[in-house]
Design an enzyme around this catalytic site. Sequence first.
Site, short mmCIF file in Angstrom:
data_model
loop_
_atom_site.label_atom_id
_atom_site.label_comp_id
_atom_site.label_asym_id
_atom_site.label_seq_id
_atom_site.Cartn_x
_atom_site.Cartn_y
_atom_site.Cartn_z
CE1 TYR A 141 12.74 -1.25 11.16
CE2 TYR A 141 14.97 -0.45 10.84
CZ TYR A 141 13.45 -1.10 10.72
OH TYR A 141 14.08 -0.67 9.09
CB THR A 186 8.79 4.97 1.85
OG1 THR A 186 9.87 4.96 3.59
CG2 THR A 186 9.97 4.39 1.28
CD GLU A 187 2.51 6.72 3.50
OE1 GLU A 187 1.88 5.35 3.65
OE2 GLU A 187 1.64 6.45 2.23
N PRO A 224 18.13 -1.80 2.95
CG PRO A 224 16.06 -1.03 1.57
CD PRO A 224 16.58 -2.04 2.64
CG ASP A 274 -1.61 -6.62 11.00
OD1 ASP A 274 -1.02 -7.83 11.26
OD2 ASP A 274 -2.37 -5.67 11.88
CB VAL A 275 2.09 -9.90 7.98
CG1 VAL A 275 1.96 -9.78 6.59
CG2 VAL A 275 2.91 -8.64 8.56
CG ASN A 308 7.94 -3.99 1.57
OD1 ASN A 308 8.71 -3.41 1.80
ND2 ASN A 308 6.86 -3.47 1.42
CB THR A 337 -0.57 -0.10 1.60
OG1 THR A 337 0.28 -0.11 2.16
CG2 THR A 337 -2.06 -1.49 0.82
P1 NDP Z 1 6.40 2.56 4.24
O1 NDP Z 1 5.55 2.61 5.76
O2 NDP Z 1 6.02 3.09 3.00
O3 NDP Z 1 5.48 0.79 4.04
C1 NDP Z 1 5.22 -0.61 4.89
C2 NDP Z 1 4.07 -1.14 4.47
O4 NDP Z 1 4.39 -2.23 5.63
C3 NDP Z 1 2.34 -0.35 4.13
O5 NDP Z 1 2.87 -0.93 3.19
C4 NDP Z 1 2.04 -0.91 5.14
O6 NDP Z 1 1.07 -1.77 4.58
C5 NDP Z 1 3.33 -2.37 5.39
N1 NDP Z 1 2.77 -2.67 6.62
C6 NDP Z 1 2.94 -2.20 8.08
N2 NDP Z 1 2.51 -3.19 9.14
C7 NDP Z 1 2.07 -4.68 8.53
C8 NDP Z 1 1.18 -5.22 8.06
N3 NDP Z 1 1.59 -5.52 10.51
N4 NDP Z 1 0.69 -6.12 7.75
C9 NDP Z 1 0.27 -5.92 7.02
N5 NDP Z 1 0.87 -5.14 6.41
C10 NDP Z 1 1.77 -4.05 7.09
O7 NDP Z 1 7.30 2.32 4.43
P2 NDP Z 1 8.71 0.95 3.55
O8 NDP Z 1 8.37 1.44 2.06
O9 NDP Z 1 10.34 2.35 3.57
O10 NDP Z 1 8.95 -0.22 4.15
C11 NDP Z 1 9.19 -1.74 3.95
C12 NDP Z 1 10.10 -2.06 4.46
O11 NDP Z 1 11.45 -1.68 4.27
C13 NDP Z 1 10.06 -2.24 5.75
O12 NDP Z 1 10.02 -3.85 6.20
C14 NDP Z 1 11.01 -1.73 6.31
O13 NDP Z 1 11.87 -1.94 7.82
C15 NDP Z 1 12.14 -1.70 5.30
N6 NDP Z 1 13.22 -0.40 5.42
C16 NDP Z 1 12.88 0.75 5.15
C17 NDP Z 1 13.39 1.80 4.93
C18 NDP Z 1 13.64 3.32 4.49
O14 NDP Z 1 14.37 4.13 4.89
N7 NDP Z 1 11.85 3.66 4.32
C19 NDP Z 1 15.52 1.20 4.91
C20 NDP Z 1 15.17 -0.11 5.14
C21 NDP Z 1 14.55 -0.85 5.21
P3 NDP Z 1 0.08 -0.81 5.85
O15 NDP Z 1 0.17 0.24 6.95
O16 NDP Z 1 -1.88 -0.50 4.66
O17 NDP Z 1 -0.56 -2.36 5.81
C1 8X3 Z 2 15.67 1.96 7.34
C2 8X3 Z 2 16.35 2.64 7.72
O1 8X3 Z 2 18.63 3.85 9.17
O2 8X3 Z 2 16.06 4.89 8.75
O3 8X3 Z 2 15.81 0.35 8.00
O4 8X3 Z 2 17.49 2.48 10.25
S1 8X3 Z 2 17.76 3.50 9.52
#
Ligand code: NDP
Ligand code: 8X3
Length: 260
Positions: free
Chosen positions: A158, A193-194, A188, A65-66, A92, A16
């Site tokens: 985290y 992102t959000e 990454p 919800d996962v 993801n 999403t």
């Molecule tokens: P966003 O917040 O933009 O996206 C997170 C996604 O995860 C959303 O689609 C959300 O969907 C879904 N999500 C969260 N909790 C649940 C749940 N309980 N059940 C189902 N879906 C869930 O963040 P990112 O795209 O940045 O994050 C994606 C992944 O990347 C994460 O694992 C994050 O830790 C990782 N990551 C992010 C980085 C960053 O700097 N942005 C760097 C390194 C890793 P919904 O709320 O609709 O359920």
């Molecule tokens: C997200 C990257 O540096 O914000 O996993 O922890 S950081």
Amino acid sequence: MKGSIKGKWAVVTGATSGIGKATACLLSQHGCNVIITGRRAERISALRDELKTQYGTEVLDYCFDVRNRQACQMMADDLSKRGIVPHVLINNAGLAAGKCKIYEGDTEDWERMIDTNIKGLLYMTRCLLPAMVAQGKGHIILIGSTAGHIVYPEGNVYHATKFAVKALNEAINLDLAGTRIRCCSIDPGAAETEFSLVRFHGDAEKAKQVYEGYTPLKAEDIADVILYVLQTPPHVNITNVVMYPTAQRSVYVWDKSGLI
Ligand code: NDP
Ligand code: 8X3
């Protein structure tokens, strides 16, 4: 020879927003049929319609919800009823919740992170991997983080969850030895992102500050790498990719001068 994802089925959790959404779009653009999941029903159905219209690929959407093991299993059962064995699982869905000293931590935040980033990933893997093993092919992508390699202050729980993802990537690869199923953790650094909005419980100003003074990764940059990994030929198993924005060389070393 490049492997093709055209006509295959890929499950993308957390589609999403952010990395998951960008990945679902890119895979769909390359002719892959996608199974998109997330909790926000409106976003999931809007993305389903958009991908179908724009790329003409097949799209299935599941809103759950996962952290709910039964809901993960129900999705897997439904796929199996439809005769679909996903070739790709992209684990993801995940989050950081809060950033503070461990002795001031909110235990509900801890549970959200542990239950989503570790247990959700495990449930999805446990539900979908057996069919891949039975058919003798498949590819799992885990979205880890540079936070799974090195710890910064106030990141505590985290980090623990992303170190767990690193361990699980190694463990999954070991347990898949002797099969053609591959597993890769893509890790990454800062991506806009959000993620920070969620981490700071909706504080948009605080979230914005995280990305000031440099060019962060974009969700699409990570999707590009996922596509590259999935398109490698079957004898190639890229097991780990670590990627930072050019302005960030470690979780501690940044150039926030605005030049990069
Ligand atoms: P966003 O917040 O933009 O996206 C997170 C996604 O995860 C959303 O689609 C959300 O969907 C879904 N999500 C969260 N909790 C649940 C749940 N309980 N059940 C189902 N879906 C869930 O963040 P990112 O795209 O940045 O994050 C994606 C992944 O990347 C994460 O694992 C994050 O830790 C990782 N990551 C992010 C980085 C960053 O700097 N942005 C760097 C390194 C890793 P919904 O709320 O609709 O359920
Ligand atoms: C997200 C990257 O540096 O914000 O996993 O922890 S950081």
